[in-house]
Enzyme design. Sequence first.
Site, short mmCIF file in Angstrom:
data_model
loop_
_atom_site.label_atom_id
_atom_site.label_comp_id
_atom_site.label_asym_id
_atom_site.label_seq_id
_atom_site.Cartn_x
_atom_site.Cartn_y
_atom_site.Cartn_z
N TYR A 141 0.82 -1.22 0.00
CA TYR A 141 0.00 0.00 0.00
C TYR A 141 0.85 1.27 0.00
O TYR A 141 0.38 2.34 -0.35
CB TYR A 141 -0.95 0.03 1.21
CG TYR A 141 -2.06 -1.01 1.15
CD1 TYR A 141 -2.21 -1.83 0.04
CD2 TYR A 141 -2.95 -1.15 2.19
CE1 TYR A 141 -3.21 -2.77 -0.01
CE2 TYR A 141 -3.97 -2.10 2.14
CZ TYR A 141 -4.08 -2.91 1.03
OH TYR A 141 -5.08 -3.84 0.98
N LYS A 198 3.30 -15.24 1.63
CA LYS A 198 3.17 -15.92 0.34
C LYS A 198 4.60 -16.25 -0.11
O LYS A 198 5.05 -15.87 -1.20
CB LYS A 198 2.43 -14.99 -0.65
CG LYS A 198 2.03 -15.63 -1.95
CD LYS A 198 0.90 -16.62 -1.84
CE LYS A 198 0.65 -17.28 -3.17
NZ LYS A 198 -0.19 -18.47 -3.10
N ASP A 230 -3.25 -18.00 0.93
CA ASP A 230 -4.41 -18.67 0.33
C ASP A 230 -4.91 -19.78 1.25
O ASP A 230 -6.11 -19.93 1.48
CB ASP A 230 -4.09 -19.19 -1.08
CG ASP A 230 -2.70 -19.81 -1.20
OD1 ASP A 230 -1.89 -19.64 -0.26
OD2 ASP A 230 -2.42 -20.47 -2.21
N ASP A 254 -5.47 -6.98 5.51
CA ASP A 254 -6.67 -6.26 5.12
C ASP A 254 -7.78 -7.26 4.79
O ASP A 254 -8.93 -7.15 5.25
CB ASP A 254 -6.33 -5.39 3.90
CG ASP A 254 -7.41 -4.38 3.58
OD1 ASP A 254 -8.42 -4.36 4.28
OD2 ASP A 254 -7.23 -3.61 2.61
N ASP A 258 -11.09 -8.96 7.45
CA ASP A 258 -12.50 -8.86 7.07
C ASP A 258 -13.17 -10.24 7.04
O ASP A 258 -14.32 -10.39 7.44
CB ASP A 258 -12.66 -8.17 5.71
CG ASP A 258 -12.77 -6.66 5.87
OD1 ASP A 258 -12.52 -6.17 6.99
OD2 ASP A 258 -13.09 -5.97 4.89
#
Length: 376
Positions: A141, A198, A230, A254, A258
């Site tokens: 980001y 990852k 994943d 992020d 959620d």
Amino acid sequence: MNIKLTLLPGDGIGPEVTAAAVKVLQLAADRFNFSVKTETCSFGGQSIDEYGVPLTEETLQKCLDSDSVFLGAVGGPKWEDLEQQRKPEAGLLKIRKELGLFANIRPAKIYQALIDSSTLKKEVLQDTDFIVLRELTGGIYFGNPRGYTLNKTDSAERHRQEKGWNTMVYTRKEVERIARRGFEMARGRRGKLTSVDKANVLDVSQFWREIVIELHKDYPQVELTHLYVDNAAMQIVREPSQFDVILTGNLFGDILSDIAGMITGSLGMLPSASIGKQHALYEPVHGSAPDIAGENKANPIAAIASMAMLLEHSFEMKKAADVINDAIERTLAQGYRTADIFSEGMRLAGTTEITERIMENFEEIFNEQALGVFTL
Ligand code: NAD
């Protein structure tokens, strides 16, 4: 102890839920013998109306000078058409940056009374109680270079040259400070840390993983595991009770926070904390809900639970935080529900009534514990 707290109630339902959370905090202060001095400042849309900017230098200084900051919510249709820098949400990004809040904590804990209203089966959700610890100020980001090229002319050659790019970058310092937080949090809970990355594809993730492994030597009592993001997403939905603390970077955090939030409840139930080296900010996850603002319909539980997080994480008052959380649980068990979590057979209550019930239950639980009675 004397807590100096800056309140930024903000817009929409922000002021309603902040008022509810402050009432509960004052009650906790009375019973647990600490004092709270609050100062309320204009923030977000309200500040734009008054001063032309979402966060004034004066408000920022007050936040920097206080022990902690509590934020309601910002935004609404009135300010939607302003340019990006002048929108209420720009105030959010600015305050997080200025306070140096590099760690975001989102608990995913199931309230027993709401276990049947989740989209997941009760058996899957049982015993779910974990935290997503997300790095907040680094990663893709904020990394450079970033940008895109888009050619307006419609030619095949020009389209071939078009591209968009971002850079996922982490420094050793950034990984170390969030990873140490993760180990410390796990040590204070059930002792399990899952680092999510990852590393099978991304070099930056391999770097992240190696530093986390290196730091593990300082926390031998914590069990460390690694998951690819994943797989982590699948595991949160498949068997959420396996997790204690999930440590991850900005982008993965992020998304995972959620997912974790949604399996355990509605937006009105989710608290959060953002923590830096010297400062901390607590806020419900939800927005300003302009559709129900001013109607005494807002669910104050996310804000009240955020206040419990403030006591636990900024002031080491876990006992007081536990009584607040138990009071929320008992209120739900008694059937009280705001409209967002209402179901057949429950008792519909407004913001003020739910807050009063939580405060009554707080008193009751506090007295039971003083007498040595431990029931929920
Ligand atoms: P929202 O979270 O405000 O509302 C989404 C839906 O959930 C609405 O139907 C709302 O009524 C409901 N809801 C949210 N919180 C609730 C609560 N405590 N009790 C009962 N119902 C609740 O999201 P949105 O509608 O996408 O955004 C509205 C405004 O809030 C926008 O301006 C957005 O930019 C802003 N926003 C601010 C924050 C923040 O301040 N941290 C976060 C998200 C959105």
